[in-house]
Design a protein around this motif. Sequence first.
Motif, short mmCIF file in Angstrom:
data_model
loop_
_atom_site.label_atom_id
_atom_site.label_comp_id
_atom_site.label_asym_id
_atom_site.label_seq_id
_atom_site.Cartn_x
_atom_site.Cartn_y
_atom_site.Cartn_z
N GLU A 167 0.85 -1.19 0.00
CA GLU A 167 0.00 0.00 0.00
C GLU A 167 0.89 1.24 0.00
O GLU A 167 1.90 1.30 0.70
CB GLU A 167 -0.92 0.00 1.22
N VAL A 168 0.49 2.25 -0.80
CA VAL A 168 1.32 3.44 -0.98
C VAL A 168 0.60 4.65 -0.40
O VAL A 168 -0.58 4.88 -0.66
CB VAL A 168 1.61 3.68 -2.48
N ALA A 169 1.34 5.45 0.39
CA ALA A 169 0.78 6.67 0.97
C ALA A 169 0.64 7.74 -0.10
O ALA A 169 1.35 7.73 -1.12
CB ALA A 169 1.68 7.17 2.10
N GLY A 170 -0.26 8.68 0.14
CA GLY A 170 -0.53 9.72 -0.85
C GLY A 170 0.70 10.52 -1.22
O GLY A 170 0.88 10.91 -2.38
N GLY A 171 1.58 10.79 -0.26
CA GLY A 171 2.78 11.57 -0.53
C GLY A 171 3.78 10.87 -1.42
O GLY A 171 4.72 11.50 -1.92
N GLU A 172 3.61 9.57 -1.62
CA GLU A 172 4.53 8.80 -2.45
C GLU A 172 3.97 8.53 -3.84
O GLU A 172 4.54 7.77 -4.61
CB GLU A 172 4.85 7.47 -1.77
N ILE A 173 2.83 9.15 -4.15
CA ILE A 173 2.18 8.89 -5.44
C ILE A 173 2.37 10.08 -6.36
O ILE A 173 2.12 11.24 -5.98
CB ILE A 173 0.68 8.62 -5.24
N GLY A 174 2.86 9.82 -7.56
CA GLY A 174 3.02 10.85 -8.57
C GLY A 174 2.14 10.53 -9.77
O GLY A 174 1.26 9.68 -9.71
#
Length: 269
Positions: free
Chosen positions: A54-61
Amino acid sequence: MRSIWNGAISFGLVSIPIKLVNATENHSIHFRQIHLADGGRIRYRKVCELDEEEVAGGEIGKAYEDADGTMIPITDEDLAQLPLPTAKTIEIVAFVPADEIDPLQMDAAYYLSANGVPAAKPYTLLREALKRSNKVAVAKYALRGRERLGMLRVVDDVIAMHGLLWPDEIRAPEGVAPDSDVTVRDAELDLADALMDTLGEVDMDSLHDDYREAVEELIAAKASGEAVQPAESDDSGGGKVIDLIAALESSVRAAKKSRGEGDENEAEN
């Protein structure tokens, strides 16, 4: 009303500070997805397909997917460097008769509010010029990361703007019309005209969403534990029209009855 965008209308060398507010609101009823077994809410999580973590919002581009599946990363900095003169400006590019705008292009609607006392005079000037010319303004503006096309017109004493689709976003109606060559008789057209005249005009404010009201009643009944009565089905529509003349005649009679008008032939008898 809360503004969603602040900028200015560019009217030649005149700049009019404005606020953009939504002119419409959505009254749709929204449902949640639940697990039928226990009623629990269904949740979605953002997971990387490579490591299945699962990826946090700050790590999504963001990235553009090429035809071969290659991901081309695009950063906010990349986009910020692009020339976009309409980033904070509604740039009027032309004034045209309203009937030159294809209704198919119409999108979201907004009100433009003068932002501050100094904006009142140029705002009023543009509004009155639009009124006197009987034209609308075509403009370009940027909203939510893309440049858009808009149409400015006067509603009461306010300048309203309709977002417009770009001309190349309108699909040609190829293959939509009936394939067969159909001939319509004058008698059928006369009855269609009679039906249109009988239905007449309508007060748009009197129209409402019957389905939404039915859903609200359903929700209220289930929330209070009341038994839900199934609605009566209407089998009058959706069938194949065998006799067009008879269907039109019946429609005219039904329309007259709904408007409280008697049938002239019946009255004579």
